[in-house]
Enzyme design. Sequence first.
Site, PDB file in Angstrom:
ATOM      1  N   HIS A  11       0.841  -1.198   0.000  1.00  0.00           N
ATOM      2  CA  HIS A  11       0.000   0.000   0.000  1.00  0.00           C
ATOM      3  C   HIS A  11       0.874   1.245   0.000  1.00  0.00           C
ATOM      4  O   HIS A  11       2.097   1.168   0.027  1.00  0.00           O
ATOM      5  CB  HIS A  11      -0.972   0.021   1.179  1.00  0.00           C
ATOM      6  CG  HIS A  11      -0.362  -0.451   2.446  1.00  0.00           C
ATOM      7  ND1 HIS A  11       0.485   0.308   3.198  1.00  0.00           N
ATOM      8  CD2 HIS A  11      -0.443  -1.642   3.071  1.00  0.00           C
ATOM      9  CE1 HIS A  11       0.876  -0.372   4.241  1.00  0.00           C
ATOM     10  NE2 HIS A  11       0.355  -1.565   4.196  1.00  0.00           N
ATOM     11  N   ASP A 147       7.452  -3.370  11.234  1.00  0.00           N
ATOM     12  CA  ASP A 147       6.572  -3.384  10.071  1.00  0.00           C
ATOM     13  C   ASP A 147       5.461  -4.412  10.229  1.00  0.00           C
ATOM     14  O   ASP A 147       5.434  -5.179  11.191  1.00  0.00           O
ATOM     15  CB  ASP A 147       7.438  -3.730   8.844  1.00  0.00           C
ATOM     16  CG  ASP A 147       6.826  -3.224   7.553  1.00  0.00           C
ATOM     17  OD1 ASP A 147       5.969  -2.325   7.606  1.00  0.00           O
ATOM     18  OD2 ASP A 147       7.203  -3.739   6.486  1.00  0.00           O
ATOM     19  N   ASN A 290       3.601   5.019  15.416  1.00  0.00           N
ATOM     20  CA  ASN A 290       2.922   4.999  16.713  1.00  0.00           C
ATOM     21  C   ASN A 290       3.666   5.948  17.662  1.00  0.00           C
ATOM     22  O   ASN A 290       4.635   5.581  18.315  1.00  0.00           O
ATOM     23  CB  ASN A 290       2.897   3.562  17.256  1.00  0.00           C
ATOM     24  CG  ASN A 290       1.953   3.404  18.433  1.00  0.00           C
ATOM     25  OD1 ASN A 290       2.035   4.152  19.398  1.00  0.00           O
ATOM     26  ND2 ASN A 290       1.064   2.446  18.340  1.00  0.00           N
ATOM     27  N   ASP A 314       4.915   2.338   4.243  1.00  0.00           N
ATOM     28  CA  ASP A 314       5.543   1.822   3.024  1.00  0.00           C
ATOM     29  C   ASP A 314       5.912   2.907   2.016  1.00  0.00           C
ATOM     30  O   ASP A 314       6.835   2.716   1.216  1.00  0.00           O
ATOM     31  CB  ASP A 314       4.637   0.775   2.370  1.00  0.00           C
ATOM     32  CG  ASP A 314       4.899  -0.606   2.958  1.00  0.00           C
ATOM     33  OD1 ASP A 314       5.711  -0.710   3.899  1.00  0.00           O
ATOM     34  OD2 ASP A 314       4.284  -1.574   2.470  1.00  0.00           O
ATOM     35  N   ASN A 503      -3.280  22.395  14.239  1.00  0.00           N
ATOM     36  CA  ASN A 503      -2.869  21.986  12.892  1.00  0.00           C
ATOM     37  C   ASN A 503      -3.386  20.587  12.605  1.00  0.00           C
ATOM     38  O   ASN A 503      -3.073  19.641  13.313  1.00  0.00           O
ATOM     39  CB  ASN A 503      -1.341  21.987  12.808  1.00  0.00           C
ATOM     40  CG  ASN A 503      -0.824  21.276  11.575  1.00  0.00           C
ATOM     41  OD1 ASN A 503      -1.424  21.343  10.501  1.00  0.00           O
ATOM     42  ND2 ASN A 503       0.292  20.574  11.723  1.00  0.00           N
TER      43      ASN A 503
END
Length: 548
Positions: A11, A147, A290, A314, A503
């Site tokens: 992705h 990952d 995270n 990715d 923001n």
Amino acid sequence: MKVLGINAIYHDPAAALVVDGRVVAAAEEERFSRRKHGKRPLPWSAWELPELSAAWCLAEAGIRPEELDAVAYSFDPGLMVTPEETGLFDDGDTMRKRYAEMAPDFLAHALPGLDPAKVHFVKHHVAHAASAGKAAPQRDNAVLVLDGRGEAHSHLAGRYVDGQLEILAGQSLPHSLGLMYEELTDHLGFLRSSDEFKVMAMASYGKPRFLGELSELIRATDDGGFRTERIDFTEFAPRLGRGDDWTEAHADLAASVQQRLEEVLVDLARWVHARTGEKTLTMAGGTALNCVANTRILAESPFEEVWVQPAAGDAGTALGAALHVAAELGERTEPMPGAALGRGWSDDEIQRWLDTAAIDYERPDDVAEAVAEVLADNGIVAWFQGRSEYGPRALGHRSLLAHPGFEANLERMNDVKGREQFRPVAPMVLLERAPEIFSRGPIPSPYMLFVHDVAEEWRERIPTVTHVDGTARIQTIDPATEPLVHRMISAFERRTSLPVVVNTSLNTAGRPMVDDPRDALECFGSAPVDLLAIGPFVVRRPRRTPRP
Ligand SMILES: [Fe+2]
């Protein structure tokens, strides 16, 4: 030497260009195609390439495909094992492997003139590692890739010494902290490999009362890796469908998994520190987005500094693969100059877009002052300045801005964006003022990848950006690198005595971030935003009804 990096396999397809060791352009395909995350990470979409972003990278540098020295593709099908050997039993891997093998031909088709023999396959986690260890300002560093999955692994631990990667450990599938967190995301009714940050936000509403049960199921091992056993999340809280209301049990489950993840990541960081003795840890991989976990790693591991790739997912592997191959071909690569690596427009080009839209606009003496005026009056501003950001965060180039001093502005911002009310919004703060307001997380923090504690006396002054647990995910604004944003917040501070603005990314729910002037005008046209500040110009919203 000209190297184009490509991420395509799962992705967030993206392209990046490294010329003579310098990163000159990097962009995610979603910003061009206007399809969030570019595509779904399904086996039959593995062939799809970031054609638009790749073509733009080349055009930006004035390079033709035949002039490229190499194309770096951030996945190596030769390293894949069978669906049985991964333990994931994902039959789609057979299709992924075939499509990845054919990528050189697909690329030559998408970029006419490219010699397919110039395509290099780069191991997925080496590409992630390079996106951190070779892009960080500290040339020597330890690196952790955290990952979902690569060819056959889910993690890498190593170090960069003088630009060379030494791999020290790698956890093989099916054990995967990223896939475990994706599973939970799905269980809680959110979109897998997209909405993980919502789980992190939900965790702050719960208590980690399932930690004991999870400790055995998710644990670090003494070889630098870890185990993630299969977890039946229904034992803790029932599965939710999309949009279902969550209960205390769901928040407690999110809190428990989040906390266990943090503990295991701290263990992994301690291991790689013990093996390397480096001062700096660099990180990439989707789990490195995270920010709560990142902050614990900084606080509880022996590393003095933690640097996280802003495009840690990715998308960042396009950049990492290009840096890795450039170095393999003998180039001395430089750290990335910042996250503003995407498209930008001249003042004249922006003016032409505004004229085409036949909309009333002004060119104030100073756009920073004009914006501060509207923000101080509690208006919402769409802020479109300079080159767009690489990675999922708005970092002051494609932002929605608001006054942080009103509690109601959180709901208002989430309404403008059409997203869940438990989602926090984040502050941008003047770098020099940050230490008196925020603690625990690192300062400077230019990429919003850590959480900070808001000082007690400031919580009531900036309630919009103070999360339910008294934290905030800040971006510090350095006048040297972001002079315009710094001037705008300074102008806001002169009016309100607050060196902070709200923001959030310039988009509405389910859409990619605004990238070009037309996206900005479309977003402004459909959302109740008071001012669009686009380059040196401003567009004001005439209102028939009073502003809330
Ligand atoms: Fe990845």
